[in-house]
Write a protein that holds these residues in place. Structure first.
Motif, PDB file in Angstrom:
ATOM      1  N   THR A 105     -17.570 -10.505  16.251  1.00 40.16           N
ATOM      2  CA  THR A 105     -18.924 -10.120  16.666  1.00 40.16           C
ATOM      3  C   THR A 105     -19.924 -10.963  15.872  1.00 40.16           C
ATOM      4  O   THR A 105     -19.548 -11.708  14.972  1.00 40.16           O
ATOM      5  CB  THR A 105     -19.193  -8.629  16.390  1.00 40.16           C
ATOM      6  N   SER A 107     -23.517 -11.038  13.654  1.00 33.24           N
ATOM      7  CA  SER A 107     -24.467 -10.241  12.877  1.00 33.24           C
ATOM      8  C   SER A 107     -25.709 -11.081  12.571  1.00 33.24           C
ATOM      9  O   SER A 107     -25.598 -12.250  12.195  1.00 33.24           O
ATOM     10  CB  SER A 107     -23.824  -9.742  11.588  1.00 33.24           C
ATOM     11  N   GLY A 153     -23.219  -6.471  14.134  1.00 36.16           N
ATOM     12  CA  GLY A 153     -22.458  -6.168  15.341  1.00 36.16           C
ATOM     13  C   GLY A 153     -23.204  -6.343  16.642  1.00 36.16           C
ATOM     14  O   GLY A 153     -23.197  -5.462  17.497  1.00 36.16           O
ATOM     15  N   THR A 155     -23.894  -7.944  20.399  1.00 36.84           N
ATOM     16  CA  THR A 155     -23.092  -8.418  21.517  1.00 36.84           C
ATOM     17  C   THR A 155     -23.399  -9.898  21.757  1.00 36.84           C
ATOM     18  O   THR A 155     -24.451 -10.402  21.335  1.00 36.84           O
ATOM     19  CB  THR A 155     -23.408  -7.622  22.793  1.00 36.84           C
ATOM     20  N   THR A 174     -20.710 -14.913  12.005  1.00 32.90           N
ATOM     21  CA  THR A 174     -19.584 -14.359  12.743  1.00 32.90           C
ATOM     22  C   THR A 174     -18.810 -13.411  11.835  1.00 32.90           C
ATOM     23  O   THR A 174     -18.450 -13.773  10.714  1.00 32.90           O
ATOM     24  CB  THR A 174     -18.653 -15.474  13.244  1.00 32.90           C
ATOM     25  N   THR A 177     -15.006  -7.137  13.654  1.00 29.29           N
ATOM     26  CA  THR A 177     -15.306  -5.741  13.947  1.00 29.29           C
ATOM     27  C   THR A 177     -14.072  -5.080  14.527  1.00 29.29           C
ATOM     28  O   THR A 177     -13.338  -5.691  15.307  1.00 29.29           O
ATOM     29  CB  THR A 177     -16.484  -5.624  14.933  1.00 29.29           C
TER      30      THR A 177
END
Length: 587
Positions: A105, A107, A153, A155, A174, A177
């Motif tokens: 995911t 961040s 996190g 999308t 990156t 998660t």
């Protein structure tokens, strides 16, 4: 004037040409010396310049090494990255189905020192992240720090939208998660990880305690080098169990429900669920009080299911047999307490009748004959009084009287006055069914050889055979409370438990905690199924809400839907096989 200039030039030339040769040689020597001096100076300058450059590069190199070791001025920027990128092993069910895995995911972070206009930055980010906390984010962007997290996190779509904003001082990292494909299906078993991908509950926490945390701290936890962790859980059975619990809560308008399917021969937990539960992919309500894992982290008075152990204790003591007779013709008085039967027969009962009619009076007499010390020692021996040992961290300690008196022993005999976990009750029942061996439960695969190595013989094998007979009798004999748990072809036996809950310091007649303890197939019990339902209401069209009307059908549905997955083949030929029949004694 020009001629004079010519003459002076010619005169100088002629004079110069008429100078002696010796003077010419001296001039040449002087010129050569001057040239040597200037050449040395140039060479020294070059050497000094090279030295300076080398010194500067040495200083720069030293500072780079220092910052690499210490973090330099941007320590805040590099600090959070180490553990966030650490991987976790996949978690699989016993058939290799993925229960938990890592996914990548994005961040969002910011470097406040490079933020030109915090207000504009927040305003633009909120167009993509509408739930962004403006006040907290503003404080971060005005802090002047080298690195701050904005949102973890994201999308892929959110990442691309934020990138399109073109904000200076904002970037992405990156991260790993945890993703649970089944959502809440096995949430209480799998547990949770925190924002840094570290296990904080359930089997996720157990995995960390087995060395994963050390690997992560040393940077050795990489996905390619981590072997998957296989559990004893069968995802198909787990789905059936949870589905039945959700339906039961709605059907009986209960506040909670739970169930476990346990391999009685190996101690493997094949499935276990407690609802209400939570979605580990979005655990916003995981810590709510009603989301407790009631099967292992909750303690309850288990009602008449405890009579299974009282009866086994009576038989194992040698003071009772299946032919023993117990007077249940009148209430049993102990000090100020009076023990009644819910549906009393008002006569002498055989020991099997005490069991299938669930006589409180008869159970009290059994405990009285065995004695207080023998009673407590037996319950401790079958694991109902000590904190259960298993991989799952969420395990509650049973509750018992500080000092056992006669009244305590007699009420505990029929399920009041002692609290234990439902999972422990199922584990103890397995010992009553498997030949008398107590096997601590496990959520990891275990072979029969491994189970035999850790098993403890707690009751005589003949007592186990007698208990199998009583369980089956309770599901087939007239008046038996387990009739609604029968499933054609699978020879189910069991014991109901309807416990009154304490409300405002007193037992309530209308608020119950119900349970059903089942085993199958009874000719060679392999699986234990324990169902619980908390504060059920009468089903539509029925006046009562006892365990035989709700917890028993729940167990039957679970067995009917999951027996094939567990490898148990139906055998309809034994459904009408003759059995020893209990008989009544008239006064």
């Amino acid at each position: 004037m020009g001629a004079n200039w010519i003459r002076r030039g010619k005169f100088r030339d002629s004079v110069a040409s008429e100078r002696p040769v010796a003077n010419a040689d001296k001039g040449n020597i002087a010129v050569d010396g001057a040239r040597k001096k200037s050449g040395n100076r140039a060479r020294n300058r070059v050497i000094m310049a090279i030295g300076c450059f080398m010194g500067i590069y040495a200083i720069i190199g030293g500072r780079l090494v220092y910052y690499a070791a210490q973090g330099g001025e941007d320590a805040d920027y590099h600090g959070p990255a180490v553990q966030n990128l650490a991987s976790r092993p996949d978690i699989l069910d016993r058939n290799g189905e993925v229960l938990a895995t890592d996914i990548k995911t994005f961040s969002l972070f910011a470097e406040p020192k490079r933020i030109v206009d915090p207000d504009e930055t927040i305003e633009l980010l909120s167009t993509v992240l509408p739930n962004l906390d403006w006040e907290a984010t503003y404080r971060k962007l005005k802090s002047g720090a080298g690195f701050v997290w904005i949102k973890r996190g994201l999308t892929p779509r959110q990442q691309s939208q934020v990138m399109a904003l073109g904000l200076p001082g904002v970037g992405f990292r990156t991260e790993k998660t945890r993703f649970y494909p089944g959502g809440p299906t096995a949430s209480h078993i799998l547990g949770l990880v925190n924002i840094d991908n570290q296990g904080i509950a359930g089997m996720e926490k157990y995995i960390d305690s087995q060395g994963l945390t050390d690997l992560q701290s040393t940077g050795l936890a990489v996905q390619q080098g981590l072997e998957p962790v296989k559990l004893s859980i069968d995802l198909r059975v787990q789905h059936v169990v949870r589905d039945e619990l959700v339906q039961a809560m709605q059907r009986y308008r209960a506040i909670a429900a739970g169930a476990v399917v346990l391999n009685a021969k190996t101690g493997e937990v094949m499935a276990m669920a407690s609802v209400p539960d939570f979605d580990p992919n979005n655990p916003v309500n995981a810590l709510d009080k009603d989301r407790l894992n009631r099967m292992s982290a909750g303690t309850y008075e288990m009602g008449s299911t405890i009579k299974s152990f009282t009866t086994a204790m009576a038989l194992d003591s040698g003071k009772f047999t299946l032919q023993s007779k117990i007077d249940a013709s009148r209430p049993l008085r102990v000090g100020r307490q009076t023990i009644h039967d819910f549906h009393g027969k008002g006569r002498v009962l055989t020991l099997p009748e005490v069991f299938i009619y669930s006589s409180n009076i008869g159970s009290g007499h059994e405990a009285n004959v065995v004695g207080i010390e023998g009673h407590r020692a037996f319950l401790k021996k079958v694991g109902l009084l000590d904190r259960m040992q298993t991989e799952l961290p969420e395990v509650a300690r049973p509750v018992e009287p500080r000092v056992w008196k006669k009244v305590h022993s007699m009420t505990i005999a029929f399920g009041h006055g002692m609290m234990t976990t439902p999972l422990q009750t199922a584990v103890g029942a397995a010992a009553l069914m498997n030949g008398g061996k107590l096997i601590e439960p496990t959520f990891l695969p275990r072979t029969q050889e491994q189970a035999d190595a850790v098993a403890k013989q707690v009751i005589h094998p003949q007592v186990s055979e007698d208990m199998r007979y009583l369980y089956r009798l309770n599901a087939t004999a007239p008046g038996g409370s387990g009739k609604r748990a029968t499933v054609p072809g699978y020879r189910v036996g069991g014991k109901t438990g309807t416990a009154e809950k304490v409300v405002n310091g007193r037992y309530s007649k209308d608020v119950r905690f119900n349970a059903f303890l089942a085993a199958f197939p009874m000719d060679d019990p392999t699986y234990i199924v324990l169902t619980i339902i908390d504060e059920p209401k009468p089903e539509e069209g029925k006046a009562a809400a006892t365990a035989g009307l709700n917890a028993a059908p729940m167990a039957a549905n679970i067995i009917r839907r999951s027996a094939a997955f567990l490898g148990v083949k139906p055998d309809f030929g034994q459904e009408t096989a003759p059995m020893l029949v209990s008989y009544e004694i008239n006064d």
